[in-house]
Motif scaffolding. Structure first.
Motif, PDB file in Angstrom:
ATOM      1  N   ARG A 107       0.814  -1.210   0.000  1.00  0.00           N
ATOM      2  CA  ARG A 107       0.000   0.000   0.000  1.00  0.00           C
ATOM      3  C   ARG A 107       0.852   1.267   0.000  1.00  0.00           C
ATOM      4  O   ARG A 107       0.458   2.292  -0.569  1.00  0.00           O
ATOM      5  N   THR A 152     -10.653   2.107  -2.585  1.00  0.00           N
ATOM      6  CA  THR A 152      -9.580   2.742  -1.817  1.00  0.00           C
ATOM      7  C   THR A 152      -8.392   3.067  -2.717  1.00  0.00           C
ATOM      8  O   THR A 152      -7.766   4.126  -2.590  1.00  0.00           O
ATOM      9  N   LYS A 153      -8.072   2.173  -3.641  1.00  0.00           N
ATOM     10  CA  LYS A 153      -6.983   2.438  -4.593  1.00  0.00           C
ATOM     11  C   LYS A 153      -7.284   3.690  -5.408  1.00  0.00           C
ATOM     12  O   LYS A 153      -6.411   4.552  -5.596  1.00  0.00           O
ATOM     13  N   ARG A 156      -6.994   6.731  -3.003  1.00  0.00           N
ATOM     14  CA  ARG A 156      -5.636   7.014  -2.536  1.00  0.00           C
ATOM     15  C   ARG A 156      -4.709   7.513  -3.641  1.00  0.00           C
ATOM     16  O   ARG A 156      -3.708   8.182  -3.369  1.00  0.00           O
ATOM     17  N   THR A 157      -5.020   7.190  -4.890  1.00  0.00           N
ATOM     18  CA  THR A 157      -4.169   7.620  -6.002  1.00  0.00           C
ATOM     19  C   THR A 157      -4.680   8.899  -6.656  1.00  0.00           C
ATOM     20  O   THR A 157      -4.113   9.352  -7.659  1.00  0.00           O
TER      21      THR A 157
END
Length: 235
Positions: free
Chosen positions: A106, A142-143, A146-147
């Motif tokens: 992560r 979430t990916k 978060r990106t």
């Protein structure tokens, strides 16, 4: 609804795969695994470890996609097979060990440099845009968050929330229905010939293969719309 074109064919919507299309999954795994193995003192034969990890990830994740095991159980199966000489019979120990890798993975998350521009361009062209991915809904969202890709407010359709996983046509048709577009006018962009391109075709859609590293031989992709960068989409 605005209509763009791709190879002379009208396009009203586009679905992007996430891992290794918008999100650099393989790069994050590689960097995260190396950091984790170094901390375990297992960095002597990194290349062998990395390739074996990817093989186990592919095998057990596909078992999860077929509904044979849960998402947690596929993680336990992977870590036990990877560290086969370790005492990981206890689920809590296996989970804790996997968590060490997961933290490193992560920490290495990133989107590809062309990802944000690809989403922006498709939206600017007036297309209905979504992300269709195999995986657990909360993890994939979430990916995206978060990106920084969540900025574009594009819906994420993950297989855990769909009737089936790619390449099953039901995954594609459900995403198209939720976007309000006919599959015949939608293009699927992804890095997997089987899951993304062939799956899309079976659902009545067009497929674009993004082959960033030249993974596929020319004879494997005859008649396939192949690109090396998302910048080549050019709606």
């Amino acid at each position: 609804m605005t209509t763009a074109t791709r190879l002379g064919r009208p396009v009203t919507g586009v679905l992007f795969d996430l891992d290794d299309t918008l999100f650099d999954h393989r790069g994050a795994v590689d960097r995260g695994l190396r950091a984790w193995l170094s901390g375990l003192g297992l960095d002597g034969i990194l290349e062998e470890h990395v390739e074996r990890w990817f093989a186990l990830e592919t095998f057990h994740h596909e078992r999860f996609q077929r509904g044979e095991i849960s998402h947690v159980d596929q993680r336990r199966a992977r870590i036990r097979a990877f560290l086969h000489g370790w005492d990981l019979a206890d689920d809590a120990v296996a989970d804790d060990t996997f968590a060490g890798y997961l933290a490193c993975y992560r920490a290495a998350w990133s989107a590809f440099a062309d990802a944000a521009a690809a989403l922006e361009q498709a939206l600017a062209a007036g297309l209905r845009v979504g992300i269709l991915t195999n995986g657990e809904q909360s993890i994939q969202e979430t990916k995206v968050r978060r990106t920084g890709l969540a900025t574009y407010d594009v819906p994420v359709f993950a297989s855990s929330s769909l009737p089936a996983a790619k390449p099953d046509p039901r995954a594609f048709r459900t995403a198209c229905a939720d976007l309000g577009v006919d599959p015949g006018g939608v293009v699927m962009v992804g890095d997997s010939l089987r899951h993304d391109v062939e799956g899309a075709r079976a659902a009545g859609m067009s497929g674009v293969l993004i082959d960033r590293t030249g993974r596929y031989r020319d004879d494997e992709v005859q008649g396939v719309d192949r690109i090396r960068s998302l910048a080549e989409l050019g709606w």
